[in-house]
Design a protein around this motif. Structure first.
Motif, PDB file in Angstrom:
ATOM      1  N   PRO A  46       0.843  -1.207   0.000  1.00  0.00           N
ATOM      2  CA  PRO A  46       0.000   0.000   0.000  1.00  0.00           C
ATOM      3  C   PRO A  46       0.877   1.254   0.000  1.00  0.00           C
ATOM      4  O   PRO A  46       0.999   1.975   1.001  1.00  0.00           O
ATOM      5  N   LEU A  47       1.509   1.513  -1.121  1.00  0.00           N
ATOM      6  CA  LEU A  47       2.520   2.562  -1.260  1.00  0.00           C
ATOM      7  C   LEU A  47       1.867   3.945  -1.277  1.00  0.00           C
ATOM      8  O   LEU A  47       0.862   4.160  -1.961  1.00  0.00           O
ATOM      9  N   SER A  48       2.450   4.880  -0.552  1.00  0.00           N
ATOM     10  CA  SER A  48       1.914   6.241  -0.474  1.00  0.00           C
ATOM     11  C   SER A  48       2.865   7.239  -1.124  1.00  0.00           C
ATOM     12  O   SER A  48       4.044   6.945  -1.344  1.00  0.00           O
ATOM     13  N   ILE A  49       2.347   8.422  -1.426  1.00  0.00           N
ATOM     14  CA  ILE A  49       3.177   9.492  -1.972  1.00  0.00           C
ATOM     15  C   ILE A  49       4.240   9.891  -0.954  1.00  0.00           C
ATOM     16  O   ILE A  49       5.371  10.223  -1.312  1.00  0.00           O
ATOM     17  N   ALA A  50       3.898   9.816   0.327  1.00  0.00           N
ATOM     18  CA  ALA A  50       4.880  10.135   1.379  1.00  0.00           C
ATOM     19  C   ALA A  50       6.056   9.164   1.337  1.00  0.00           C
ATOM     20  O   ALA A  50       7.209   9.559   1.545  1.00  0.00           O
ATOM     21  N   ASP A  51       5.783   7.887   1.042  1.00  0.00           N
ATOM     22  CA  ASP A  51       6.862   6.903   0.933  1.00  0.00           C
ATOM     23  C   ASP A  51       7.811   7.274  -0.203  1.00  0.00           C
ATOM     24  O   ASP A  51       9.034   7.189  -0.064  1.00  0.00           O
ATOM     25  N   MET A  73       6.605  16.089  -0.389  1.00  0.00           N
ATOM     26  CA  MET A  73       5.610  15.554  -1.309  1.00  0.00           C
ATOM     27  C   MET A  73       5.253  16.568  -2.387  1.00  0.00           C
ATOM     28  O   MET A  73       5.102  16.216  -3.561  1.00  0.00           O
ATOM     29  N   SER A 133       1.140   9.392  -8.052  1.00  0.00           N
ATOM     30  CA  SER A 133       0.034   8.431  -7.925  1.00  0.00           C
ATOM     31  C   SER A 133      -0.234   7.717  -9.240  1.00  0.00           C
ATOM     32  O   SER A 133      -0.508   6.509  -9.259  1.00  0.00           O
ATOM     33  N   THR A 143      -6.576  -2.709  -4.417  1.00  0.00           N
ATOM     34  CA  THR A 143      -7.420  -3.013  -3.265  1.00  0.00           C
ATOM     35  C   THR A 143      -8.325  -4.212  -3.525  1.00  0.00           C
ATOM     36  O   THR A 143      -8.620  -4.973  -2.610  1.00  0.00           O
TER      37      THR A 143
END
Length: 239
Positions: free
Chosen positions: A150-155, A164, A180, A212
């Motif tokens: 579940p990769l985020s922009i913050a990662d 970011m 994204s 998901t």
């Protein structure tokens, strides 16, 4: 090759020989190369232009690159729409990766049937020391390594060593898409590879590729390729 091309196609293709920063290729609809110019061949170690003919991208490029090229071909063939100004990574002579602008479209016969994929890629020669490039390379590498999570922009911003907001701005400016969308694109490309193998349920593929659920994967595959995963799996031609 058995593909029947419109008269004069190969003669026109030969005009691209001798252009050092311009890669040109013709593929049949199944993804096998019909013609590549010298600049293309120089980016494939240990193979001449004539030896590339008859092979696919998976035969000559690293897997992570070949998967991307294959998904791009699928999008063109299935939707009928050309790719314009797609910024992507391609191997340069000597083995390093560089940023290229790619146009790709279908070649049709007199009956309007698609018979080949034409691709032209131009080396943008973006300097490796250009501000932000190293950080973007780290962010892109993170997407390819962790797309199942579940990769985020913050990662991604953390891996790039920037905020970011800065990552969003620089990625949009230098590679033409947001973080994204990059995550989605990589997930779709990986999902397409598994869908075409045909030995896993679609729900399993969705989970394995970081979506998901199956519905989310189907929506993104349909958006990128113009066909659903079920139609893609049932098609006779895969590129």
């Amino acid at each position: 090759m058995s593909t029947e091309l419109p008269l004069g196609t190969l003669q026109l293709a030969e005009l691209f020989d001798g252009l050092p920063r311009v890669m040109f290729s013709l593929k049949d609809i199944d993804g096998r190369y019909i013609f590549v110019n010298q600049a293309f061949a120089e980016r494939v170690p240990h193979l001449t232009a004539s030896e590339i003919v008859g092979r696919t991208a998976h035969d000559i490029f690293e897997p992570e690159l070949a998967i991307s090229y294959r998904a791009q071909d699928l999008a063109v063939v299935r939707s009928g729409h050309p790719v314009r100004r797609q910024l992507e990574l391609i191997t340069r002579p000597g083995g390093s990766l560089g940023w290229y602008i790619t146009n790709k479209t279908l070649l049709r016969n007199s009956n309007g049937q698609p018979v080949a994929i034409i691709a032209v890629s131009v080396d943008e020669q973006i300097p490796a020391n250009q501000p932000g490039m190293r950080g973007l390379e780290m962010a892109i590498a993170t997407v390819h390594a962790r797309y199942r999570e579940p990769l985020s922009i913050a990662d991604l911003a953390q891996s790039a060593g920037m905020s970011m907001a800065m990552l969003e701005r620089r990625m949009k400016r230098l590679i033409g898409q947001t973080p994204s969308r990059l995550i989605v694109r990589v997930r779709v490309e990986e999902a397409v590879e598994l869908i075409l193998r045909g030995d896993q349920r679609l729900a399993e593929i969705a989970s394995e590729c970081g979506f998901t659920d199956q519905a989310a994967m189907s929506k993104q595959v349909k958006q990128l390729l113009g066909v659903s995963p079920r139609d893609l799996r049932g098609a006779q031609r895969v590129e």
